[in-house]
Scaffold this active site. Structure first.
Site, mmCIF file in Angstrom:
data_model
loop_
_atom_site.group_PDB
_atom_site.id
_atom_site.type_symbol
_atom_site.label_atom_id
_atom_site.label_comp_id
_atom_site.label_asym_id
_atom_site.label_seq_id
_atom_site.Cartn_x
_atom_site.Cartn_y
_atom_site.Cartn_z
ATOM 1 C CE LYS A 46 -3.251 -2.225 3.167
ATOM 2 N NZ LYS A 46 -3.705 -2.207 4.581
ATOM 3 N N GLY A 47 2.062 1.150 0.502
ATOM 4 C CA GLY A 47 2.839 2.349 0.836
ATOM 5 C C GLY A 47 3.072 3.322 -0.306
ATOM 6 C CG ASP A 106 13.829 -0.024 5.864
ATOM 7 O OD1 ASP A 106 14.897 -0.347 6.386
ATOM 8 O OD2 ASP A 106 12.941 0.580 6.497
ATOM 9 C CG PHE A 156 9.523 3.961 12.062
ATOM 10 C CD1 PHE A 156 9.796 2.698 11.555
ATOM 11 C CD2 PHE A 156 8.208 4.419 12.031
ATOM 12 C CE1 PHE A 156 8.776 1.904 11.043
ATOM 13 C CE2 PHE A 156 7.185 3.627 11.523
ATOM 14 C CZ PHE A 156 7.473 2.363 11.030
ATOM 15 C CG ASP A 163 2.098 1.395 7.588
ATOM 16 O OD1 ASP A 163 3.110 1.170 6.882
ATOM 17 O OD2 ASP A 163 1.589 0.535 8.325
ATOM 18 N NE ARG A 169 -0.990 2.117 4.763
ATOM 19 C CZ ARG A 169 0.080 1.351 4.629
ATOM 20 N NH1 ARG A 169 1.149 1.806 4.026
ATOM 21 N NH2 ARG A 169 0.089 0.116 5.083
HETATM 22 C C1 PRP Z 1 7.131 -1.327 3.432
HETATM 23 C C2 PRP Z 1 7.361 -0.372 2.256
HETATM 24 C C3 PRP Z 1 8.167 -1.209 1.298
HETATM 25 C C4 PRP Z 1 8.969 -2.106 2.209
HETATM 26 C C5 PRP Z 1 10.375 -1.580 2.328
HETATM 27 O O1 PRP Z 1 6.062 -2.149 3.114
HETATM 28 O O2 PRP Z 1 6.143 0.061 1.694
HETATM 29 O O3 PRP Z 1 7.338 -2.016 0.480
HETATM 30 O O4 PRP Z 1 8.331 -2.080 3.487
HETATM 31 O O5 PRP Z 1 11.142 -2.335 3.201
HETATM 32 P P1 PRP Z 1 12.266 -3.357 2.743
HETATM 33 O O6 PRP Z 1 13.191 -2.603 1.822
HETATM 34 O O7 PRP Z 1 12.932 -3.712 4.051
HETATM 35 O O8 PRP Z 1 11.633 -4.528 2.083
HETATM 36 P P2 PRP Z 1 5.167 -2.947 4.183
HETATM 37 O O9 PRP Z 1 5.592 -4.364 4.260
HETATM 38 O O10 PRP Z 1 5.170 -2.185 5.489
HETATM 39 O O11 PRP Z 1 3.739 -2.895 3.485
HETATM 40 P P3 PRP Z 1 2.891 -1.587 3.065
HETATM 41 O O12 PRP Z 1 3.491 -1.069 1.767
HETATM 42 O O13 PRP Z 1 1.522 -2.108 2.881
HETATM 43 O O14 PRP Z 1 3.014 -0.562 4.170
#
Ligand code: PRP
Length: 178
Positions: A46-47, A106, A156, A163, A169
């Site tokens: 979703k992000g 990340d 963070f 989120d 968000r």
């Molecule tokens: C978050 C963000 C990225 C991912 C980045 O997604 O949106 O997709 O983490 O982190 P990484 O580089 O360590 O993989 P999340 O799993 O929180 O889902 P969301 O997008 O629904 O918030």
């Protein structure tokens, strides 16, 4: 969260930077393929939703929008180390130009997973990664974005799609807790 929400990048600066990034992206595709070749932009839900919507307004080539849904964090501030593919259905992308659009890189786990999928299963011609926030200090996988809007350090962050436990968000800037 029991801390104060502070602004890291305000809305005006963020949107200006996203427009600049779109120019960089337009430049890359114009130079390599001309501006008539179609680009498939893939939003990682979703992000990425707000960054995707903002960035896409300024892209100059014919564009198709696709959406996948991946999750690696669940609740909390740490990656689970495993990607759940909630929806990975895409149309045929063989020989297409694809730009994957994400809110944050990340550890790099999510985009490594998706990039491997795009290259091996979808056999796209050119796959590039555009992220809003590049958190290089958290990287655990050998991957980096082709295009990114801002560098973030070890905070963070929330907002503009990002989120904390599914909240924040919708705020129109990038914030952090202090
Ligand atoms: C978050 C963000 C990225 C991912 C980045 O997604 O949106 O997709 O983490 O982190 P990484 O580089 O360590 O993989 P999340 O799993 O929180 O889902 P969301 O997008 O629904 O918030």
């Amino acid at each position: 969260m029991d801390k104060e929400l502070k602004i890291l990048v305000d809305s005006e600066k963020l949107i200006a930077r996203i427009k600049e990034l779109a120019d960089e992206i337009n430049g890359y595709y114009e130079k390599n393929y001309g501006l008539n070749e179609e680009l498939t932009i893939v939003c990682v839900l979703k992000g990425a939703v707000m960054f995707f919507a903002e960035l896409s307004k300024y892209l100059n080539m014919p564009t198709c929008m696709e959406f996948v849904s991946l999750s690696s964090y669940g609740a909390g501030e740490k990656s689970s180390g495993k990607v759940s593919a909630l929806n990975l259905s895409l149309p045929p992308l063989e020989n297409k130009n694809v730009l994957v659009v994400e809110d944050i890189m990340d550890t790099g786990l999510t985009l490594k997973f998706l990039l491997d999928f795009m290259k091996t299963k979808c056999k796209a011609k050119d796959v590039k990664l555009a992220v809003m926030c590049d958190k290089k200090c958290a990287r655990k996988y050998d991957i980096s974005p082709d295009f990114y809007a801002i560098d973030v350090d070890d905070k963070f962050i929330v907002g503009f799609g990002l989120d904390y436990n599914e909240n924040y968000r919708n705020i129109p800037y990038i914030g952090y807790f202090e």
